[in-house]
Each structure stands twice: as structure tokens, then as C-alpha cells.
Design a protein around this motif. Structure first.
Motif, PDB file in Angstrom:
ATOM      1  N   LEU A  43       0.807  -1.216   0.000  1.00 34.81           N
ATOM      2  CA  LEU A  43       0.000   0.000   0.000  1.00 34.81           C
ATOM      3  C   LEU A  43       0.841   1.266   0.000  1.00 34.81           C
ATOM      4  CD1 LEU A  43      -2.961  -0.992   2.328  1.00 34.81           C
ATOM      5  CD2 LEU A  43      -3.008  -0.537  -0.124  1.00 34.81           C
ATOM      6  N   THR A  98      -2.167  -1.716  -5.476  1.00 34.46           N
ATOM      7  CA  THR A  98      -2.942  -1.065  -4.427  1.00 34.46           C
ATOM      8  C   THR A  98      -4.197  -1.876  -4.098  1.00 34.46           C
ATOM      9  OG1 THR A  98      -2.136   1.083  -5.160  1.00 34.46           O
ATOM     10  CG2 THR A  98      -4.092   1.076  -3.777  1.00 34.46           C
ATOM     11  N   ARG A 155      -4.765  -3.712  -0.489  1.00 36.96           N
ATOM     12  CA  ARG A 155      -5.924  -3.438   0.365  1.00 36.96           C
ATOM     13  C   ARG A 155      -6.654  -4.729   0.703  1.00 36.96           C
ATOM     14  NH1 ARG A 155     -10.851  -2.704   1.448  1.00 36.96           N
ATOM     15  NH2 ARG A 155     -11.943  -0.856   2.069  1.00 36.96           N
ATOM     16  N   ARG A 156      -6.770  -5.594  -0.279  1.00 37.91           N
ATOM     17  CA  ARG A 156      -7.449  -6.873  -0.028  1.00 37.91           C
ATOM     18  C   ARG A 156      -6.691  -7.707   1.011  1.00 37.91           C
ATOM     19  NH1 ARG A 156      -9.945 -10.915  -4.515  1.00 37.91           N
ATOM     20  NH2 ARG A 156     -10.781 -12.390  -3.028  1.00 37.91           N
TER      21      ARG A 156
END
Length: 139
Positions: A57, A98, A102-103
């Protein structure tokens, strides 16, 4: 007829260097996110999935932004030495990294099932009940 802005195919211009560096940074973010997802799923041992997700991230958006800057500031099209192709690759890899990061971060934060609507969240318990559950002496 030769184009006035054309650069040799293998010449490394400063724009191409920035585009390549941003693409490598975004690629590192995709790799970190993929490894973090594999750790969350239990396919890899060792390491921390949350740390890998955070690395993704950070690296992926930075690579995407640098790639976008290269694309926006490119004076010509492909083959002019402005790093346009590398900037587009960095932009795409940054978006993918990204999303995967995030996942992985969301999946690494789930300790168990989430209570449904109308259900009370489960209590974690006090230190006494946790110690007694592990075979310790209840006080």
C-alpha cells in the motif's frame, strides 16, 4: 525521414529511467501484496501478512503516481524517449498492487467470523478467563 525528437531504441533517457524505476516500484508492490495474500490464505509460512500489505500500500501508489507524472509530462508518443510506455505500465501495476494490498490488509485483520445483523459481538474475555482456558489456574 527521421523524426526530430526520436531517440535510439536502446538509449536510456532520464524520462525512461524514471518510468522504469516507477514500474519496478509498482511491481514490487504487486509482489508484496501477492505474498501477503498467500500468507493470509495459509499457503506461505513465516513473515507477517499485514506488513506485506502495508508495504504494497506504500510502494504501489507511489509507483502509480510517478508513472502518471511521466505519462502527463511526456512530450511525444511511443518511441520518442519520454518513457510513455513505462509510465503506463507503472500506472497499471500501481493500481493492481494497491487493490491487492488493500485486499490483503482487510483479510489479515479478520480474526474470526463477523457477527451478523442483530447479533452481539463476542466478548474477548478477561485475563482470568483466558489464563484458565489455557490451562492456568483460575483465581
Amino acid at each position: 525521414m527521421e523524426l526530430p525528437y526520436a531517440v535510439d531504441a536502446y538509449a536510456m533517457t532520464s524520462d525512461r529511467l524514471v518510468a522504469a524505476a516507477s514500474a519496478l516500484l509498482a511491481l514490487a508492490g504487486v509482489v508484496a501484496a501477492s505474498l501477503a495474500l498467500a500468507r493470509v490464505a495459509g499457503r506461505l509460512r513465516g513473515g507477517n501478512a499485514r506488513t506485506g500489505a502495508l508495504v504494497a500500500l506504500i510502494a504501489s501508489p507511489v509507483g502509480a503516481v510517478l508513472g502518471a507524472v511521466v505519462v502527463v509530462t511526456a512530450d511525444g508518443g511511443l518511441g520518442t524517449g519520454n518513457g510513455l510506455a513505462g509510465g503506463v505500465v507503472a500506472l497499471l501495476l500501481g493500481v493492481v498492487g494497491t487493490a491487492l494490498g488493500r485486499r490483503a490488509l482487510v483479510r489479515s485483520a479478520r480474526p474470526g467470523p463477523v457477527p451478523g445483523p442483530g447479533e452481539a459481538p463476542r466478548s474477548i474475555g478477561t485475563a482470568r478467563s483466558v489464563g484458565a482456558a489455557r490451562g492456568g489456574r483460575a483465581r
